[in-house]
Design a protein around this motif. Sequence first.
Motif, mmCIF file in Angstrom:
data_model
loop_
_atom_site.group_PDB
_atom_site.id
_atom_site.type_symbol
_atom_site.label_atom_id
_atom_site.label_comp_id
_atom_site.label_asym_id
_atom_site.label_seq_id
_atom_site.Cartn_x
_atom_site.Cartn_y
_atom_site.Cartn_z
ATOM 1 N N GLN A 37 0.956 -1.122 0.099
ATOM 2 C CA GLN A 37 -0.083 -0.001 -0.095
ATOM 3 C C GLN A 37 0.758 1.202 0.094
ATOM 4 O O GLN A 37 0.575 2.128 -0.759
ATOM 5 C CB GLN A 37 -0.721 -0.196 1.218
ATOM 6 C CG GLN A 37 -2.108 0.686 1.052
ATOM 7 C CD GLN A 37 -3.226 0.396 2.211
ATOM 8 O OE1 GLN A 37 -2.755 -0.088 3.237
ATOM 9 N NE2 GLN A 37 -4.339 0.790 2.212
ATOM 10 N N GLU A 41 1.060 4.355 -2.819
ATOM 11 C CA GLU A 41 0.851 5.661 -2.336
ATOM 12 C C GLU A 41 1.911 6.586 -3.186
ATOM 13 O O GLU A 41 1.479 7.733 -3.614
ATOM 14 C CB GLU A 41 0.675 5.881 -1.163
ATOM 15 C CG GLU A 41 -0.593 5.476 -0.445
ATOM 16 C CD GLU A 41 -1.699 6.158 -1.284
ATOM 17 O OE1 GLU A 41 -1.776 7.230 -1.404
ATOM 18 O OE2 GLU A 41 -2.743 5.189 -1.692
ATOM 19 N N ARG A 92 -5.134 6.194 -6.221
ATOM 20 C CA ARG A 92 -4.926 6.807 -5.021
ATOM 21 C C ARG A 92 -5.885 6.439 -3.829
ATOM 22 O O ARG A 92 -7.158 6.260 -4.211
ATOM 23 C CB ARG A 92 -4.808 8.332 -4.712
ATOM 24 C CG ARG A 92 -4.583 9.162 -3.444
ATOM 25 C CD ARG A 92 -4.367 10.601 -3.694
ATOM 26 N NE ARG A 92 -3.311 10.854 -4.719
ATOM 27 C CZ ARG A 92 -3.440 11.929 -5.201
ATOM 28 N NH1 ARG A 92 -4.456 12.764 -5.575
ATOM 29 N NH2 ARG A 92 -2.354 12.589 -6.216
ATOM 30 N N GLY A 93 -5.245 5.832 -2.752
ATOM 31 C CA GLY A 93 -6.010 5.505 -1.531
ATOM 32 C C GLY A 93 -6.329 4.054 -2.066
ATOM 33 O O GLY A 93 -7.761 3.470 -1.467
#
Length: 430
Positions: A37, A41, A92-93
């Motif tokens: 993750q 990012e 994103r996220g």
Amino acid sequence: MSELLGKNFLQALSNASRSVANADSEAAATDAVAALQGAVEVLVVGSGEATLSIVEDTFYLDRKMLAHASTAFDAMLSELKERKIDSITLMRGATASDLADLAALVAGVSDDLPAGGTVRLNESGLSPSDLDVRPLHDLRRPYSFSLDTLREVSRYGSLHLDGVMAAVDDLIERGAADASSSMLLATVQNHHEVTYYHSVNVCLLSMALGRFAGFERDQMRILGLAALLHDVGRVVVDEAALRNPGRLGNEEWAQVRLHPQEGAATIMAASGAGQEIAAIVALEHHIRIDGSGYPELNGSETHLFSRMVAIADSYDAITSFRPYRPARTPNEALRVLLEGAGTAYDTDLIRLFIQMTGEYPPGSLLKIGDGRVVMVTDTSHGSRSGLVVRSADGEVLSEPEPIDLSDVELLSQLMVEEAGVDPGSMLESM
Ligand SMILES: [Fe+2]
């Protein structure tokens, strides 16, 4: 930048898929997904999303080719292809749950697609026509084709010489045997020990030497075939032995030493033009000119093609990273070859090889008199030209500038890490 970010992402994905597949530690899997993750990012920080695609055995991050990563993460590339994943779009996220699904899918432990919509598969892959194919890239396609041909041998355990010959013809057609392009491509594709890449590099280097020696096309084809298959016996050697980061144990070493015979037998079991010479080269490529090496020399001397392939084989091995030692510069590789002239290698052929490459072969990174860093790209016809890849104040140039190096003062040669540039991405600007 994209090469580094792409590599980080692939490394994190590889770690996560390994952890997810290894069911006994849930905590490790959670950590690995969290690290993935983090890598995502960083990847999407600019535009909010990023797409990793596979086109013709090469990774692309958006439209930027990841030359080194394609080599370093070859196993991941094959896994993704096997699962029919051509592209991964990351938003994103991106959620841990979507990324865990991705890791499980890649590991082959689940068929569930990421359902949350933050990781999307096969949505915006590139097609070959989207890519700018620049002159040197003409060679990349037959390069990939050759890799595929070798992968097939390992997958099916049998060999179709017609297919291998078609790969060699394609390489010749697209400009292999041109010494500078071949050496350049071989140099940037050699950052990991993967038998297939090594075999294609040795094929390119051998054919360049053959062309330089004045070979006709028919001889070039057989030499290319033999060089491409010289290590085919390694596919039967335990993968673990080949990737061993330490020195080999006795048993592993004994196995490695059998690859010439295994290779020759595999080639002899196939039928097609050049079969016999290719088998001889596979059998003889580790026999040194003084008769030492392995297996034992049968007769008075090895075949001319075996001696040529032995030189290309060593050059590529020395300039490549190995788990137990770093890569050395092209110029250092020439010095090692020269030291072995008359004992390990045929002296006349070494002379010819060095004449072909020049003192600083294509792919060499050099610091010049005014402090700039250049990559040598062409050493044919007695001249030397290159690209300025870093300015005197250390800035990496996004658009490398051509430079004639004939009358330029050379201060030192640099390793890839010292130069702080990525030769693979430099090629994109050629
Ligand atoms: Fe070998």
